[in-house]
Design a protein around this motif. Structure first.
Motif, PDB file in Angstrom:
ATOM      1  N   SER A 214       0.515  -9.141   0.858  1.00  0.00           N
ATOM      2  CA  SER A 214      -0.741  -8.617   0.291  1.00  0.00           C
ATOM      3  C   SER A 214      -1.992  -9.031   1.063  1.00  0.00           C
ATOM      4  CB  SER A 214      -0.901  -9.031  -1.182  1.00  0.00           C
ATOM      5  OG  SER A 214       0.149  -8.514  -1.962  1.00  0.00           O
ATOM      6  N   GLU A 215      -1.836  -9.691   2.196  1.00  0.00           N
ATOM      7  CA  GLU A 215      -3.009 -10.150   2.956  1.00  0.00           C
ATOM      8  C   GLU A 215      -3.866  -8.982   3.428  1.00  0.00           C
ATOM      9  OE1 GLU A 215      -4.092 -12.584   7.091  1.00  0.00           O
ATOM     10  OE2 GLU A 215      -2.022 -12.490   6.379  1.00  0.00           O
ATOM     11  N   LEU A 216      -3.239  -7.968   4.003  1.00  0.00           N
ATOM     12  CA  LEU A 216      -3.991  -6.817   4.505  1.00  0.00           C
ATOM     13  C   LEU A 216      -4.678  -6.092   3.359  1.00  0.00           C
ATOM     14  CD1 LEU A 216      -4.786  -4.954   6.852  1.00  0.00           C
ATOM     15  CD2 LEU A 216      -2.663  -3.665   6.429  1.00  0.00           C
ATOM     16  N   TYR A 217      -3.964  -5.905   2.255  1.00  0.00           N
ATOM     17  CA  TYR A 217      -4.546  -5.222   1.089  1.00  0.00           C
ATOM     18  C   TYR A 217      -5.779  -5.970   0.579  1.00  0.00           C
ATOM     19  CZ  TYR A 217      -5.202  -4.029  -3.805  1.00  0.00           C
ATOM     20  OH  TYR A 217      -5.762  -3.686  -5.009  1.00  0.00           O
ATOM     21  N   ARG A 218      -5.683  -7.258   0.424  1.00  0.00           N
ATOM     22  CA  ARG A 218      -6.818  -8.038  -0.097  1.00  0.00           C
ATOM     23  C   ARG A 218      -8.009  -7.968   0.849  1.00  0.00           C
ATOM     24  NH1 ARG A 218      -2.623 -11.789  -1.247  1.00  0.00           N
ATOM     25  NH2 ARG A 218      -3.252 -13.012   0.572  1.00  0.00           N
ATOM     26  N   ASP A 219      -7.725  -8.018   2.155  1.00  0.00           N
ATOM     27  CA  ASP A 219      -8.808  -7.982   3.131  1.00  0.00           C
ATOM     28  C   ASP A 219      -9.514  -6.624   3.119  1.00  0.00           C
ATOM     29  OD1 ASP A 219     -10.195  -9.384   5.343  1.00  0.00           O
ATOM     30  OD2 ASP A 219      -9.387  -7.737   6.542  1.00  0.00           O
ATOM     31  N   LEU A 220      -8.735  -5.555   3.123  1.00  0.00           N
ATOM     32  CA  LEU A 220      -9.327  -4.220   3.093  1.00  0.00           C
ATOM     33  C   LEU A 220     -10.100  -3.985   1.797  1.00  0.00           C
ATOM     34  CD1 LEU A 220      -6.324  -2.204   4.560  1.00  0.00           C
ATOM     35  CD2 LEU A 220      -8.627  -2.231   5.540  1.00  0.00           C
ATOM     36  N   LYS A 221      -9.534  -4.376   0.688  1.00  0.00           N
ATOM     37  CA  LYS A 221     -10.177  -4.168  -0.610  1.00  0.00           C
ATOM     38  C   LYS A 221     -11.531  -4.867  -0.665  1.00  0.00           C
ATOM     39  CE  LYS A 221      -9.390  -4.764  -5.586  1.00  0.00           C
ATOM     40  NZ  LYS A 221      -9.796  -3.391  -5.938  1.00  0.00           N
ATOM     41  N   ALA A 222     -11.586  -6.100  -0.129  1.00  0.00           N
ATOM     42  CA  ALA A 222     -12.839  -6.856  -0.149  1.00  0.00           C
ATOM     43  C   ALA A 222     -13.874  -6.250   0.790  1.00  0.00           C
ATOM     44  CB  ALA A 222     -12.560  -8.310   0.236  1.00  0.00           C
ATOM     45  N   ARG A 223     -13.454  -5.869   1.985  1.00  0.00           N
ATOM     46  CA  ARG A 223     -14.386  -5.357   2.984  1.00  0.00           C
ATOM     47  C   ARG A 223     -14.863  -3.928   2.678  1.00  0.00           C
ATOM     48  NH1 ARG A 223     -14.462  -8.287   7.876  1.00  0.00           N
ATOM     49  NH2 ARG A 223     -12.868  -9.916   8.027  1.00  0.00           N
ATOM     50  N   LEU A 224     -14.049  -3.170   1.957  1.00  0.00           N
ATOM     51  CA  LEU A 224     -14.374  -1.765   1.709  1.00  0.00           C
ATOM     52  C   LEU A 224     -14.787  -1.500   0.271  1.00  0.00           C
ATOM     53  CD1 LEU A 224     -11.427  -0.159   3.711  1.00  0.00           C
ATOM     54  CD2 LEU A 224     -13.712  -0.795   4.537  1.00  0.00           C
ATOM     55  N   GLU A 225     -15.179  -2.535  -0.437  1.00  0.00           N
ATOM     56  CA  GLU A 225     -15.592  -2.402  -1.828  1.00  0.00           C
ATOM     57  C   GLU A 225     -16.705  -1.356  -1.962  1.00  0.00           C
ATOM     58  OE1 GLU A 225     -15.505  -2.973  -5.810  1.00  0.00           O
ATOM     59  OE2 GLU A 225     -14.205  -4.027  -4.380  1.00  0.00           O
ATOM     60  N   GLY A 226     -16.488  -0.382  -2.847  1.00  0.00           N
ATOM     61  CA  GLY A 226     -17.473   0.666  -3.073  1.00  0.00           C
ATOM     62  C   GLY A 226     -17.393   1.822  -2.093  1.00  0.00           C
ATOM     63  N   LEU A 227     -16.632   1.663  -1.020  1.00  0.00           N
ATOM     64  CA  LEU A 227     -16.514   2.707   0.004  1.00  0.00           C
ATOM     65  C   LEU A 227     -15.187   3.449  -0.057  1.00  0.00           C
ATOM     66  CD1 LEU A 227     -17.935   0.751   3.079  1.00  0.00           C
ATOM     67  CD2 LEU A 227     -19.177   2.246   1.492  1.00  0.00           C
ATOM     68  N   ALA A 228     -14.136   2.740  -0.480  1.00  0.00           N
ATOM     69  CA  ALA A 228     -12.802   3.340  -0.479  1.00  0.00           C
ATOM     70  C   ALA A 228     -11.932   2.718  -1.555  1.00  0.00           C
ATOM     71  CB  ALA A 228     -12.143   3.157   0.887  1.00  0.00           C
ATOM     72  N   SER A 229     -10.953   3.483  -1.975  1.00  0.00           N
ATOM     73  CA  SER A 229      -9.920   2.971  -2.873  1.00  0.00           C
ATOM     74  C   SER A 229      -8.724   2.571  -2.023  1.00  0.00           C
ATOM     75  CB  SER A 229      -9.509   4.042  -3.885  1.00  0.00           C
ATOM     76  OG  SER A 229     -10.601   4.399  -4.711  1.00  0.00           O
ATOM     77  N   CYS A 230      -8.183   1.389  -2.271  1.00  0.00           N
ATOM     78  CA  CYS A 230      -7.072   0.872  -1.480  1.00  0.00           C
ATOM     79  C   CYS A 230      -5.856   0.639  -2.368  1.00  0.00           C
ATOM     80  CB  CYS A 230      -7.464  -0.436  -0.789  1.00  0.00           C
ATOM     81  SG  CYS A 230      -8.885  -0.295   0.334  1.00  0.00           S
ATOM     82  N   SER A 231      -4.696   0.976  -1.851  1.00  0.00           N
ATOM     83  CA  SER A 231      -3.456   0.792  -2.603  1.00  0.00           C
ATOM     84  C   SER A 231      -2.391   0.214  -1.682  1.00  0.00           C
ATOM     85  CB  SER A 231      -2.982   2.131  -3.179  1.00  0.00           C
ATOM     86  OG  SER A 231      -1.745   1.996  -3.833  1.00  0.00           O
ATOM     87  N   ASP A 232      -1.806  -0.910  -2.083  1.00  0.00           N
ATOM     88  CA  ASP A 232      -0.786  -1.558  -1.264  1.00  0.00           C
ATOM     89  C   ASP A 232       0.528  -0.798  -1.365  1.00  0.00           C
ATOM     90  OD1 ASP A 232       0.800  -3.297   0.173  1.00  0.00           O
ATOM     91  OD2 ASP A 232       0.006  -5.098  -0.784  1.00  0.00           O
ATOM     92  N   GLN A 233       1.018  -0.318  -0.221  1.00  0.00           N
ATOM     93  CA  GLN A 233       2.260   0.450  -0.160  1.00  0.00           C
ATOM     94  C   GLN A 233       3.367  -0.307   0.583  1.00  0.00           C
ATOM     95  OE1 GLN A 233       2.578   3.653  -1.528  1.00  0.00           O
ATOM     96  NE2 GLN A 233       0.591   3.177  -2.425  1.00  0.00           N
ATOM     97  N   SER A 234       3.165  -1.602   0.806  1.00  0.00           N
ATOM     98  CA  SER A 234       4.083  -2.370   1.651  1.00  0.00           C
ATOM     99  C   SER A 234       5.523  -2.354   1.149  1.00  0.00           C
ATOM    100  CB  SER A 234       3.597  -3.811   1.769  1.00  0.00           C
ATOM    101  OG  SER A 234       2.276  -3.865   2.268  1.00  0.00           O
ATOM    102  N   HIS A 235       5.695  -2.351  -0.173  1.00  0.00           N
ATOM    103  CA  HIS A 235       7.045  -2.325  -0.741  1.00  0.00           C
ATOM    104  C   HIS A 235       7.481  -0.907  -1.089  1.00  0.00           C
ATOM    105  CE1 HIS A 235       7.635  -6.680  -1.129  1.00  0.00           C
ATOM    106  NE2 HIS A 235       6.338  -6.729  -1.347  1.00  0.00           N
ATOM    107  N   GLY A 236       6.583   0.048  -0.931  1.00  0.00           N
ATOM    108  CA  GLY A 236       6.879   1.409  -1.343  1.00  0.00           C
ATOM    109  C   GLY A 236       7.277   2.338  -0.222  1.00  0.00           C
ATOM    110  N   ARG A 237       7.066   1.915   1.027  1.00  0.00           N
ATOM    111  CA  ARG A 237       7.382   2.783   2.165  1.00  0.00           C
ATOM    112  C   ARG A 237       8.194   2.004   3.198  1.00  0.00           C
ATOM    113  NH1 ARG A 237       4.612   7.580   1.708  1.00  0.00           N
ATOM    114  NH2 ARG A 237       5.353   8.201   3.765  1.00  0.00           N
ATOM    115  N   VAL A 238       8.934   2.751   4.002  1.00  0.00           N
ATOM    116  CA  VAL A 238       9.751   2.179   5.071  1.00  0.00           C
ATOM    117  C   VAL A 238       9.385   2.887   6.367  1.00  0.00           C
ATOM    118  CG1 VAL A 238      12.101   1.842   5.934  1.00  0.00           C
ATOM    119  CG2 VAL A 238      11.638   1.677   3.487  1.00  0.00           C
ATOM    120  N   ILE A 239       9.223   2.115   7.445  1.00  0.00           N
ATOM    121  CA  ILE A 239       8.866   2.684   8.735  1.00  0.00           C
ATOM    122  C   ILE A 239      10.056   2.588   9.689  1.00  0.00           C
ATOM    123  CG2 ILE A 239       7.354   2.494  10.749  1.00  0.00           C
ATOM    124  CD1 ILE A 239       5.184   1.452   8.909  1.00  0.00           C
TER     125      ILE A 239
END
Length: 202
Positions: A99-124
């Motif tokens: 969740s490190e990337l999610y927390r960082d993006l959520k904090a930096r983009l507050e009010g600009l974007a909605s962020c959703s952690d998909q790390s466990h939901g997708r496979v690359i």
């Protein structure tokens, strides 16, 4: 006492499926190489209404990376952004804690974007080799000719009736992002289609 979420290992849904080895046609060098990119941090970033330009500026300031245009990808292997719809992007990183990337993006983009952690939901999945385009062309209507679809290009498509986010990462190298629940069936389809070329799983 239950383990904290940070102590729980992130297990790939393909850990018992994507077995290493050489398969399919056994003459010559394998035409395709397959691998699972795991573990990965994957976050969906969706610009809020009227904030597209501000979001782009914030991403540039925070990560020294421009947001991609339609059908494109930007960034580096350690952190990249991929277009996946109107004002929608996947942020993908490796080597991050849970969740490190999610927390960082959520904090930096507050009010600009909605962020959703998909790390466990997708496979690359990684697909590379001289027959990679021929393999992928079996499942998608997208024109994958190098003059049309090259490194840095992204697309939302379907393969084997599964929604796929497709990115070209190199001359004969691609990454396919699929929902976790479809990953096993999709892997089976991918390997079946790769048999005629001979394939190596890393």
């Amino acid at each position: 006492m239950p383990k904290s979420s940070s102590a729980i290992p992130r297990v790939s849904p393909l850990a018992d499926i994507a077995l290493q080895g050489r398969f399919g046609a056994d003459k010559g060098v394998p035409g395709v190489t397959l691998s699972v990119r795991h573990p990965m941090s994957i976050v969906t970033v969706i610009a809020r209404k009227g904030q597209s330009a501000a979001l782009a500026r914030a991403i540039e300031a925070a990560y020294k990376c421009s947001l991609p245009g339609v059908g494109e990808s930007t960034g580096t292997p350690s952190l990249s952004f991929h277009w996946c719809g109107a004002d929608q992007y996947y942020a993908i990183a490796e080597g991050k804690a849970e969740s490190e990337l999610y927390r960082d993006l959520k904090a930096r983009l507050e009010g600009l974007a909605s962020c959703s952690d998909q790390s466990h939901g997708r496979v690359i999945l990684r697909v590379s080799g001289p027959k990679a385009r021929a393999l992928l062309a079996k499942g998608t209507p997208i024109d994958l000719h190098p003059s049309t679809f090259g490194p840095g290009k992204s697309a939302v498509t379907q393969m084997a009736h599964v929604g796929v986010h497709l990115t070209q990462t190199g001359e004969d190298a691609f990454e396919l992002s699929v929902f976790r629940g479809f990953s096993e069936n999709f892997w089976e389809w991918l390997t079946e289609q790769a048999e005629e070329f001979g394939y190596q799983v890393l």
